[in-house]
Design a protein around this motif. Structure first.
Motif, PDB file in Angstrom:
ATOM      1  N   GLU A 287       9.785   1.555  29.843  1.00 45.84           N
ATOM      2  CA  GLU A 287      10.652   0.373  29.843  1.00 45.84           C
ATOM      3  C   GLU A 287      11.756   0.630  30.850  1.00 45.84           C
ATOM      4  OE1 GLU A 287      13.766  -2.137  27.079  1.00 45.84           O
ATOM      5  OE2 GLU A 287      12.393  -0.752  26.106  1.00 45.84           O
ATOM      6  N   LEU A 288      11.869  -0.247  31.832  1.00 43.32           N
ATOM      7  CA  LEU A 288      12.919  -0.140  32.838  1.00 43.32           C
ATOM      8  C   LEU A 288      14.146  -0.866  32.313  1.00 43.32           C
ATOM      9  CD1 LEU A 288      13.676   0.836  35.677  1.00 43.32           C
ATOM     10  CD2 LEU A 288      12.792  -1.330  36.550  1.00 43.32           C
ATOM     11  N   VAL A 289      15.131  -0.092  31.884  1.00 44.73           N
ATOM     12  CA  VAL A 289      16.340  -0.647  31.277  1.00 44.73           C
ATOM     13  C   VAL A 289      17.315  -1.117  32.347  1.00 44.73           C
ATOM     14  CG1 VAL A 289      18.294  -0.135  29.758  1.00 44.73           C
ATOM     15  CG2 VAL A 289      16.036   0.824  29.265  1.00 44.73           C
ATOM     16  N   GLY A 290      17.405  -0.365  33.438  1.00 45.37           N
ATOM     17  CA  GLY A 290      18.306  -0.719  34.523  1.00 45.37           C
ATOM     18  C   GLY A 290      17.851  -0.070  35.809  1.00 45.37           C
ATOM     19  N   ALA A 291      18.121  -0.729  36.934  1.00 43.37           N
ATOM     20  CA  ALA A 291      17.752  -0.195  38.244  1.00 43.37           C
ATOM     21  C   ALA A 291      18.879  -0.504  39.223  1.00 43.37           C
ATOM     22  CB  ALA A 291      16.447  -0.806  38.717  1.00 43.37           C
ATOM     23  N   TYR A 292      19.292   0.515  39.963  1.00 46.27           N
ATOM     24  CA  TYR A 292      20.411   0.386  40.894  1.00 46.27           C
ATOM     25  C   TYR A 292      20.064   1.090  42.195  1.00 46.27           C
ATOM     26  CZ  TYR A 292      22.587  -0.658  36.451  1.00 46.27           C
ATOM     27  OH  TYR A 292      22.849  -1.197  35.222  1.00 46.27           O
TER      28      TYR A 292
ATOM     29  N   LYS B 163      19.357   5.624  47.925  1.00 49.50           N
ATOM     30  CA  LYS B 163      19.040   6.288  46.666  1.00 49.50           C
ATOM     31  C   LYS B 163      18.886   5.250  45.578  1.00 49.50           C
ATOM     32  CE  LYS B 163      21.056  10.796  47.351  1.00 49.50           C
ATOM     33  NZ  LYS B 163      21.851  11.863  46.757  1.00 49.50           N
ATOM     34  N   GLY B 164      17.920   5.502  44.707  1.00 50.49           N
ATOM     35  CA  GLY B 164      17.706   4.629  43.571  1.00 50.49           C
ATOM     36  C   GLY B 164      18.061   5.360  42.293  1.00 50.49           C
ATOM     37  N   TYR B 165      18.665   4.636  41.379  1.00 47.52           N
ATOM     38  CA  TYR B 165      19.028   5.170  40.067  1.00 47.52           C
ATOM     39  C   TYR B 165      18.396   4.260  39.027  1.00 47.52           C
ATOM     40  CZ  TYR B 165      22.450   7.643  42.868  1.00 47.52           C
ATOM     41  OH  TYR B 165      23.040   8.432  43.823  1.00 47.52           O
ATOM     42  N   PHE B 166      17.631   4.851  38.123  1.00 53.55           N
ATOM     43  CA  PHE B 166      16.887   4.066  37.159  1.00 53.55           C
ATOM     44  C   PHE B 166      17.156   4.579  35.751  1.00 53.55           C
ATOM     45  CE2 PHE B 166      14.672   4.308  41.164  1.00 53.55           C
ATOM     46  CZ  PHE B 166      14.458   2.978  41.462  1.00 53.55           C
ATOM     47  N   ILE B 167      17.368   3.657  34.847  1.00 52.91           N
ATOM     48  CA  ILE B 167      17.485   3.989  33.431  1.00 52.91           C
ATOM     49  C   ILE B 167      16.170   3.555  32.804  1.00 52.91           C
ATOM     50  CG2 ILE B 167      18.741   3.598  31.295  1.00 52.91           C
ATOM     51  CD1 ILE B 167      21.201   2.937  33.084  1.00 52.91           C
ATOM     52  N   ILE B 168      15.446   4.549  32.286  1.00 55.22           N
ATOM     53  CA  ILE B 168      14.093   4.315  31.809  1.00 55.22           C
ATOM     54  C   ILE B 168      13.948   4.851  30.392  1.00 55.22           C
ATOM     55  CG2 ILE B 168      11.665   4.951  32.137  1.00 55.22           C
ATOM     56  CD1 ILE B 168      12.299   5.143  35.138  1.00 55.22           C
ATOM     57  N   GLU B 169      13.324   4.069  29.544  1.00 53.07           N
ATOM     58  CA  GLU B 169      12.920   4.560  28.228  1.00 53.07           C
ATOM     59  C   GLU B 169      11.441   4.891  28.316  1.00 53.07           C
ATOM     60  OE1 GLU B 169      13.998   2.225  24.870  1.00 53.07           O
ATOM     61  OE2 GLU B 169      16.086   2.060  25.494  1.00 53.07           O
TER      62      GLU B 169
END
Length: 72
Positions: free
Chosen positions: A17-22, A34-40
């Motif tokens: 689950e992709l919670v956030g992507a920056y 650079k990519g920063y991803f919050i993933i469950e």
């Protein structure tokens, strides 16, 4: 390619689950983005499999600050 990679179908089929992507987007076109991803995910192996051939992948487990604050 990026649109397909981060499509809802591809993410769902990967079991994450992709919670956030920056993204950091420097003005210099030659600069590294650079990519920063919050993933469950059920485990880190699932994330590694999802990103596959990406050169630089750094995984860090994060927790909500409210949980961390309880231990301070």
């Amino acid at each position: 390619m990026i649109k397909e990679f981060f499509s809802d179908e591809h993410i769902k089929s990967a079991g994450i689950e992709l919670v956030g992507a920056y993204m950091s987007c420097p003005n210099d076109e030659g600069a590294i983005h650079k990519g920063y991803f919050i993933i469950e995910s059920p485990d880190k192996e699932t994330i590694i499999k999802f990103f596959g051939t990406m050169e630089l992948l750094e995984l860090r487990e994060v927790k909500p600050f409210s949980e961390i604050a309880k231990t301070l």
